[in-house]
Motif scaffolding. Sequence first.
Motif, PDB file in Angstrom:
ATOM      1  N   LEU A   1       0.845  -1.192   0.000  1.00  0.00           N
ATOM      2  CA  LEU A   1       0.000   0.000   0.000  1.00  0.00           C
ATOM      3  C   LEU A   1       0.880   1.242   0.000  1.00  0.00           C
ATOM      4  O   LEU A   1       1.855   1.324   0.753  1.00  0.00           O
ATOM      5  CB  LEU A   1      -0.907   0.011   1.233  1.00  0.00           C
ATOM      6  CG  LEU A   1      -1.853   1.207   1.376  1.00  0.00           C
ATOM      7  CD1 LEU A   1      -2.884   1.208   0.246  1.00  0.00           C
ATOM      8  CD2 LEU A   1      -2.549   1.176   2.739  1.00  0.00           C
TER       9      LEU A   1
ATOM     10  N   GLU B   1       0.916   5.530   0.349  1.00  0.00           N
ATOM     11  CA  GLU B   1       0.154   6.671   0.846  1.00  0.00           C
ATOM     12  C   GLU B   1       0.963   7.945   0.652  1.00  0.00           C
ATOM     13  O   GLU B   1       2.176   7.971   0.888  1.00  0.00           O
ATOM     14  CB  GLU B   1      -0.205   6.495   2.321  1.00  0.00           C
ATOM     15  CG  GLU B   1      -1.264   5.426   2.561  1.00  0.00           C
ATOM     16  CD  GLU B   1      -1.727   5.359   4.003  1.00  0.00           C
ATOM     17  OE1 GLU B   1      -2.670   4.609   4.276  1.00  0.00           O
ATOM     18  OE2 GLU B   1      -1.141   6.060   4.859  1.00  0.00           O
ATOM     19  N   ASP B   2       0.273   8.991   0.232  1.00  0.00           N
ATOM     20  CA  ASP B   2       0.894  10.298   0.038  1.00  0.00           C
ATOM     21  C   ASP B   2       0.679  11.107   1.307  1.00  0.00           C
ATOM     22  O   ASP B   2      -0.271  11.875   1.420  1.00  0.00           O
ATOM     23  CB  ASP B   2       0.260  10.998  -1.169  1.00  0.00           C
ATOM     24  CG  ASP B   2       0.940  12.319  -1.489  1.00  0.00           C
ATOM     25  OD1 ASP B   2       2.012  12.582  -0.916  1.00  0.00           O
ATOM     26  OD2 ASP B   2       0.395  13.079  -2.303  1.00  0.00           O
ATOM     27  N   ASN B   3       1.558  10.906   2.280  1.00  0.00           N
ATOM     28  CA  ASN B   3       1.396  11.588   3.559  1.00  0.00           C
ATOM     29  C   ASN B   3       1.629  13.087   3.419  1.00  0.00           C
ATOM     30  O   ASN B   3       2.414  13.540   2.590  1.00  0.00           O
ATOM     31  CB  ASN B   3       2.365  11.015   4.593  1.00  0.00           C
ATOM     32  CG  ASN B   3       2.024   9.588   4.963  1.00  0.00           C
ATOM     33  OD1 ASN B   3       0.858   9.212   4.976  1.00  0.00           O
ATOM     34  ND2 ASN B   3       3.030   8.787   5.259  1.00  0.00           N
TER      35      ASN B   3
ATOM     36  N   ASN C   1      -2.851  -0.659   6.968  1.00  0.00           N
ATOM     37  CA  ASN C   1      -2.476   0.724   6.681  1.00  0.00           C
ATOM     38  C   ASN C   1      -0.993   0.904   6.958  1.00  0.00           C
ATOM     39  O   ASN C   1      -0.377   0.102   7.665  1.00  0.00           O
ATOM     40  CB  ASN C   1      -3.316   1.715   7.498  1.00  0.00           C
ATOM     41  CG  ASN C   1      -3.124   1.544   8.990  1.00  0.00           C
ATOM     42  OD1 ASN C   1      -2.110   1.942   9.554  1.00  0.00           O
ATOM     43  ND2 ASN C   1      -4.114   0.929   9.648  1.00  0.00           N
ATOM     44  N   THR C   2      -0.428   1.955   6.402  1.00  0.00           N
ATOM     45  CA  THR C   2       1.017   2.151   6.495  1.00  0.00           C
ATOM     46  C   THR C   2       1.478   2.557   7.890  1.00  0.00           C
ATOM     47  O   THR C   2       2.678   2.588   8.156  1.00  0.00           O
ATOM     48  CB  THR C   2       1.491   3.195   5.469  1.00  0.00           C
ATOM     49  OG1 THR C   2       0.818   4.440   5.713  1.00  0.00           O
ATOM     50  CG2 THR C   2       1.190   2.733   4.050  1.00  0.00           C
TER      51      THR C   2
ATOM     52  N   GLN D   1       0.878  -0.276  -6.627  1.00  0.00           N
ATOM     53  CA  GLN D   1       1.145   0.628  -5.515  1.00  0.00           C
ATOM     54  C   GLN D   1       2.501   1.326  -5.662  1.00  0.00           C
ATOM     55  O   GLN D   1       2.672   2.467  -5.216  1.00  0.00           O
ATOM     56  CB  GLN D   1       1.071  -0.132  -4.188  1.00  0.00           C
ATOM     57  CG  GLN D   1      -0.316  -0.656  -3.849  1.00  0.00           C
ATOM     58  CD  GLN D   1      -1.337   0.460  -3.685  1.00  0.00           C
ATOM     59  OE1 GLN D   1      -1.022   1.544  -3.191  1.00  0.00           O
ATOM     60  NE2 GLN D   1      -2.567   0.200  -4.098  1.00  0.00           N
TER      61      GLN D   1
ATOM     62  N   ARG E   1       1.910   4.309  -7.845  1.00  0.00           N
ATOM     63  CA  ARG E   1       1.312   5.395  -7.065  1.00  0.00           C
ATOM     64  C   ARG E   1       2.376   6.084  -6.210  1.00  0.00           C
ATOM     65  O   ARG E   1       2.424   7.317  -6.112  1.00  0.00           O
ATOM     66  CB  ARG E   1       0.192   4.859  -6.167  1.00  0.00           C
ATOM     67  CG  ARG E   1      -1.005   4.306  -6.912  1.00  0.00           C
ATOM     68  CD  ARG E   1      -2.095   3.839  -5.950  1.00  0.00           C
ATOM     69  NE  ARG E   1      -2.687   4.954  -5.227  1.00  0.00           N
ATOM     70  CZ  ARG E   1      -2.764   5.043  -3.908  1.00  0.00           C
ATOM     71  NH1 ARG E   1      -2.274   4.070  -3.146  1.00  0.00           N
ATOM     72  NH2 ARG E   1      -3.328   6.081  -3.326  1.00  0.00           N
TER      73      ARG E   1
END
Length: 204
Positions: free
Chosen positions: A58, A60-62, A79-80, A193, A196
């Motif tokens: 996964l 994620e763009d924190n 989740n990350t 992923q 992304r």
Amino acid sequence: MFHRIALLAAVSTLAAACASNPSTGSSISADAGGAVPLTGAASATIVVQNLAGNTAWLAEDNLIPQDPVLALVNAIGGNTDNPQGVVITCNAANGGTTMKLGKQPANRVGQSATYKIRTGASMLDVNGKFAANKSGDADFVFPIKQADLIAISKLDAVSVVSDTGEVQWALVKDPAAQVQAKYIGSLKDMPRQTERFMVFCNPK
């Protein structure tokens, strides 16, 4: 729809840049798939935890001040913030990517070492350092080129061998694959992923 088109365009641009710039080329053969042959001292590795059947990747763009992250997580509801042992982070300011392999010996914190990323057709030395993590053990932390990360995401299997010859981690596309490693994770969803993650990581 516009956002989706923008993502695809950014990925295509990044791929073209990697192909045209030798410094960003992959050190890993893109067709080096298949089961990873584990022989010699590494063949004695005992599996401690097999997560291949219940993990996935996964991205994620924190938001600032955090950085984009790509992590091995629980396949259902993961989740990350709760990674399952492998995390890749990105410095969004310069595009530099760093891999963290968890579940390493806590007594090696502060030490440096050279591990090997091994596929069916190539071996890549990676120089890194052990750092403490919140789980109480250590991470082996090392820089990794974006092109190498993309290549790894497309493989059927990849393993990481420590400086003592022990196979610390194996990542496999097929959860039924017969590999020997202390920790086994999945490559499920890693290609998509990773794309992304590259969009998130690409310097603005």
